[in-house]
Design a protein around this motif. Sequence first.
Motif, mmCIF file in Angstrom:
data_model
loop_
_atom_site.group_PDB
_atom_site.id
_atom_site.type_symbol
_atom_site.label_atom_id
_atom_site.label_comp_id
_atom_site.label_asym_id
_atom_site.label_seq_id
_atom_site.Cartn_x
_atom_site.Cartn_y
_atom_site.Cartn_z
ATOM 1 N N MET A 158 0.844 -1.197 0.000
ATOM 2 C CA MET A 158 0.000 0.000 0.000
ATOM 3 C C MET A 158 0.881 1.250 0.000
ATOM 4 N N ALA A 159 0.567 2.183 -0.895
ATOM 5 C CA ALA A 159 1.303 3.441 -0.933
ATOM 6 C C ALA A 159 0.782 4.381 0.158
ATOM 7 N N SER A 160 1.660 5.245 0.627
ATOM 8 C CA SER A 160 1.247 6.306 1.545
ATOM 9 C C SER A 160 0.972 7.569 0.734
ATOM 10 N N ILE A 161 0.412 8.566 1.410
ATOM 11 C CA ILE A 161 0.083 9.838 0.770
ATOM 12 C C ILE A 161 0.804 10.951 1.509
ATOM 13 N N LEU A 162 1.486 11.801 0.748
ATOM 14 C CA LEU A 162 2.170 12.964 1.299
ATOM 15 C C LEU A 162 1.453 14.215 0.815
ATOM 16 N N LEU A 163 1.031 15.061 1.744
ATOM 17 C CA LEU A 163 0.350 16.313 1.437
ATOM 18 C C LEU A 163 1.342 17.458 1.611
ATOM 19 N N VAL A 164 1.506 18.279 0.585
ATOM 20 C CA VAL A 164 2.440 19.413 0.630
ATOM 21 C C VAL A 164 1.612 20.680 0.454
ATOM 22 N N HIS A 165 1.511 21.471 1.511
ATOM 23 C CA HIS A 165 0.539 22.558 1.541
ATOM 24 C C HIS A 165 1.136 23.896 1.133
ATOM 25 N N GLY A 166 0.235 24.837 0.817
ATOM 26 C CA GLY A 166 0.602 26.230 0.645
ATOM 27 C C GLY A 166 0.398 26.965 1.955
ATOM 28 N N ARG A 167 0.075 28.236 1.865
ATOM 29 C CA ARG A 167 -0.063 29.039 3.075
ATOM 30 C C ARG A 167 -1.237 28.564 3.920
ATOM 31 N N SER A 168 -1.046 28.549 5.216
ATOM 32 C CA SER A 168 -2.125 28.168 6.120
ATOM 33 C C SER A 168 -3.164 29.273 6.213
ATOM 34 N N ARG A 169 -4.383 28.876 6.449
ATOM 35 C CA ARG A 169 -5.420 29.853 6.746
ATOM 36 C C ARG A 169 -5.261 30.327 8.189
ATOM 37 N N PRO A 170 -5.763 31.532 8.490
ATOM 38 C CA PRO A 170 -5.692 32.003 9.882
ATOM 39 C C PRO A 170 -6.322 30.991 10.839
ATOM 40 N N LEU A 171 -5.662 30.793 11.950
ATOM 41 C CA LEU A 171 -6.102 29.900 13.020
ATOM 42 C C LEU A 171 -5.982 28.424 12.655
ATOM 43 N N PHE A 172 -5.469 28.115 11.457
ATOM 44 C CA PHE A 172 -5.266 26.726 11.080
ATOM 45 C C PHE A 172 -3.917 26.252 11.605
ATOM 46 N N GLY A 173 -3.890 25.033 12.103
ATOM 47 C CA GLY A 173 -2.653 24.372 12.454
ATOM 48 C C GLY A 173 -2.547 23.089 11.669
ATOM 49 N N PRO A 174 -1.520 22.285 11.930
ATOM 50 C CA PRO A 174 -1.319 21.067 11.139
ATOM 51 C C PRO A 174 -2.466 20.077 11.253
ATOM 52 N N ALA A 175 -3.044 19.923 12.446
ATOM 53 C CA ALA A 175 -4.128 18.951 12.615
ATOM 54 C C ALA A 175 -5.361 19.377 11.832
ATOM 55 N N GLN A 176 -5.698 20.675 11.905
ATOM 56 C CA GLN A 176 -6.874 21.164 11.187
ATOM 57 C C GLN A 176 -6.685 21.068 9.677
ATOM 58 N N MET A 177 -5.492 21.419 9.213
ATOM 59 C CA MET A 177 -5.253 21.366 7.770
ATOM 60 C C MET A 177 -5.289 19.922 7.265
ATOM 61 N N ARG A 178 -4.663 19.023 7.985
ATOM 62 C CA ARG A 178 -4.667 17.621 7.569
ATOM 63 C C ARG A 178 -6.096 17.086 7.517
ATOM 64 N N GLU A 179 -6.908 17.434 8.513
ATOM 65 C CA GLU A 179 -8.291 16.976 8.533
ATOM 66 C C GLU A 179 -9.070 17.553 7.350
ATOM 67 N N GLN A 180 -8.848 18.815 7.044
ATOM 68 C CA GLN A 180 -9.521 19.429 5.904
ATOM 69 C C GLN A 180 -9.179 18.702 4.604
ATOM 70 N N TRP A 181 -7.903 18.411 4.416
ATOM 71 C CA TRP A 181 -7.476 17.715 3.200
ATOM 72 C C TRP A 181 -8.079 16.308 3.140
ATOM 73 N N LEU A 182 -8.097 15.606 4.270
ATOM 74 C CA LEU A 182 -8.637 14.251 4.283
ATOM 75 C C LEU A 182 -10.126 14.236 3.962
ATOM 76 N N VAL A 183 -10.876 15.155 4.560
ATOM 77 C CA VAL A 183 -12.310 15.225 4.291
ATOM 78 C C VAL A 183 -12.555 15.495 2.807
ATOM 79 N N ALA A 184 -11.809 16.444 2.243
ATOM 80 C CA ALA A 184 -11.988 16.780 0.836
ATOM 81 C C ALA A 184 -11.602 15.610 -0.066
#
Length: 299
Positions: A1-27
């Motif tokens: 099984m392959a893993s997935i690496l997410l490489v982000h741009g600028r964070s939104r205000p009040l976003f941290g790594p956990a929130q951003m990762r969750e947003q990407w996963l949901v989408a």
Amino acid sequence: MASILLVHGRSRPLFGPAQMREQWLVALRSGFEAAGIDAPFADEDVRLPWYGDSLTHLVGGVTRAEAERVSLRGHLHAGEREFVLDVVVQVARAYNFSAAQLAAVAAPDDEGAAPPSWGYVRTVLAAVDRYVPGMTGATVAFVARECYGYLTDTRLRQMIDDGVAGVVRAGEPTVVLAHSLGAVIAYHVLRAHPAGESWRIPLLVTLGAPLAWQAVITALGRLEIRQFPRPVVNWVNARDPQDAVAIGGDLVGSLLPVGAGLPDVLEETGVVNPEDGRHAIEYYLADPLVAAHVARALG
């Protein structure tokens, strides 16, 4: 099984790594659902190296309002001003704004402004706001300034590159999904990082990538020879045609050389994001076209 690496741009205000990762996963999961595909990954298979806190100073403030004021005033040093101006000129040409359109949105002090004046920059960014549904001039300015900072600040670039490289496991198949500035970071890391010789990247997906901006291409050319990253097997460049960050045409022929036997990039131009966010990562990832490419690589 392959893993997935997410490489982000600028964070939104009040976003941290956990929130951003969750947003990407949901989408991403919603994209698989829209495509009628069972998501072939578990949450623990997904990694997101976080460097959002290091990017806030690049655009002059933590809040969007602070950063936008800095961009519109143009109180930047000469190299950054030239970089942003080059991007804005390319965006204006891509959208083919008429003289009448620019005149209609120009502030009184900026009427008739032309390059290289900052009044012209403000006018084009205002035209993006007015005439491109789902796109903002502030987004263009932010991404341009982020790219400039990453591409010219050696210490910042090394810190971000090492953070991204540090979560790629040698020999493990890894699908890379990279958005906005993250696409520039992913390309540079996969192209030039010393650890890359041991990586296996069955698929790189760049989403809303500024890699066809001539200013970015020129800056990358100062760092290394521009070519298809060796660890990558397949590359899909997904872009909404109305995303100003992703304008500039195909990557082969602009960023990458053309030639018989050279690797190609699949340009996925069928993505049409909703008009409330042409450049938004959640819409790119939720597109069934993108999910289908990821599913094939994971499967």
